[in-house]
Design an enzyme around this catalytic site. Structure first.
Site, mmCIF file in Angstrom:
data_model
loop_
_atom_site.group_PDB
_atom_site.id
_atom_site.type_symbol
_atom_site.label_atom_id
_atom_site.label_comp_id
_atom_site.label_asym_id
_atom_site.label_seq_id
_atom_site.Cartn_x
_atom_site.Cartn_y
_atom_site.Cartn_z
ATOM 1 N N ASP A 125 35.526 33.299 -17.409
ATOM 2 C CA ASP A 125 35.914 34.654 -17.047
ATOM 3 C C ASP A 125 37.080 35.085 -17.923
ATOM 4 O O ASP A 125 38.028 34.323 -18.131
ATOM 5 C CB ASP A 125 36.318 34.695 -15.568
ATOM 6 N N ASN A 133 41.239 46.983 -20.059
ATOM 7 C CA ASN A 133 40.556 48.254 -19.852
ATOM 8 C C ASN A 133 41.539 49.372 -19.534
ATOM 9 O O ASN A 133 41.421 50.498 -20.046
ATOM 10 C CB ASN A 133 39.540 48.126 -18.708
ATOM 11 N N HIS A 138 38.113 51.457 -22.148
ATOM 12 C CA HIS A 138 36.888 50.687 -21.925
ATOM 13 C C HIS A 138 36.177 50.342 -23.236
ATOM 14 O O HIS A 138 35.451 49.355 -23.303
ATOM 15 C CB HIS A 138 35.944 51.464 -21.004
ATOM 16 N N ASP A 142 34.854 46.704 -24.069
ATOM 17 C CA ASP A 142 33.505 46.358 -24.535
ATOM 18 C C ASP A 142 33.572 45.521 -25.805
ATOM 19 O O ASP A 142 32.784 44.578 -25.989
ATOM 20 C CB ASP A 142 32.691 47.630 -24.802
ATOM 21 N N GLU A 168 33.036 40.677 -16.657
ATOM 22 C CA GLU A 168 33.633 39.855 -17.714
ATOM 23 C C GLU A 168 33.343 38.381 -17.519
ATOM 24 O O GLU A 168 34.027 37.530 -18.083
ATOM 25 C CB GLU A 168 35.146 40.080 -17.758
#
Length: 270
Positions: A125, A133, A138, A142, A168
């Site tokens: 994770d 973010n 965002h 990404d 994630e």
């Protein structure tokens, strides 16, 4: 061309050949019935011409059918890839990853006992991903996920599985990797991802991940293995992040206690 496609084309050609020979037999019978015998020049000419046209016309039909099969195979492969891949990171999506894992290690898998090899399921994770973010947008988030996925793919073997479980969170199934080798691989993945940076030049942010895993040799369901790996991931998160917690069925050993040695071994194997 894939072996399965070649086999399909071979079977198609044989089927069309059989159909052509059947039609040729019908032509012979019809010609004999119409003329009463094959002694007449007209009967011989009609039979020869009809058979010639029949076999000649069969060739373009075979070529057309073969072309269509190849095109359909290619299209089906593209659709399968779209259906089983995560749109952003291009690794397996959760459903495809879980199904692939079950086929390899699940209680209903077709592995013979003598073919059993150790496996390790790693769940990882991204650390502080919400902060990335919120601070950098965002789009940068990404980018971080794509970089993590690419790093995972590049640092495992071709027969290992890499998937995105959602958000994630990623997972890796290492084939023929017991506890010791899995610790080396997990530390290598952690350190390689920790070298990555995202964001604009004045706000570069270093990435890190926490990993939890379970090594096993017996057949086990994905859910059971994932539950243990996820518990170890939680331990890695709560003990400081950017670390690995790996256990083995029947033991409670953790990679954290020998992390310096593992990092040294990972450097030698890299």
């Amino acid at each position: 061309m894939p072996i399965q496609t070649l086999e399909s084309l071979r079977m198609l050609c044989l089927e069309l050949l059989g159909l052509t020979l059947t039609m040729a037999g019908v032509v012979v019978i019809a010609t004999y019935w119409y003329f009463g015998s094959f002694a007449l020049p007209a009967a011989q000419g009609a039979l020869g011409f009809t058979l010639l046209m029949l076999f000649v016309s069969a060739l373009p039909l075979q070529l057309y059918a073969a072309t269509r099969i190849v095109a359909l195979r290619r299209r089906n492969k593209q659709l399968f890839h779209i259906a089983t891949r995560d749109g952003l990171t291009k690794v397996l999506n959760r459903a495809a990853f879980q199904k692939s894992v079950e086929l390899r290690i699940g209680p209903d898998s077709r592995r013979r006992a003598e073919d059993d090899v150790p496996h390790t399921l790693l769940v990882l994770d991204a650390d502080h991903f919400k902060r990335i973010n919120d601070r950098l947008g965002h789009g940068t988030g990404d980018e971080a996920l794509s970089l993590i996925a690419a790093t995972l793919r590049m640092n495992v073997r071709k027969d290992d599985l890499v998937g995105r479980l959602g958000g994630e969170e990623f997972a890796v199934l290492l084939r023929n990797a017991g506890y010791e080798e899995a610790m080396i691989v997990a530390e290598r993945l952690r350190s390689r991802i920790n070298m990555l940076e995202v964001g604009p030049r004045h706000q570069r942010t270093r990435l890190s991940v926490s990993l939890g895993g379970i090594s096993f040799k017996t057949k086990v369901s994905f859910e059971a293995a994932y539950k243990i790996a996820d518990t170890n991931l939680y331990k890695a998160k709560t003990s400081g992040r950017n670390r690995v917690t790996l256990s083995q069925l029947g033991t409670l050993r953790s990679v954290d206690g020998i992390r310096p040695q593992i990092e040294a071994r990972a450097q030698r194997r890299a």
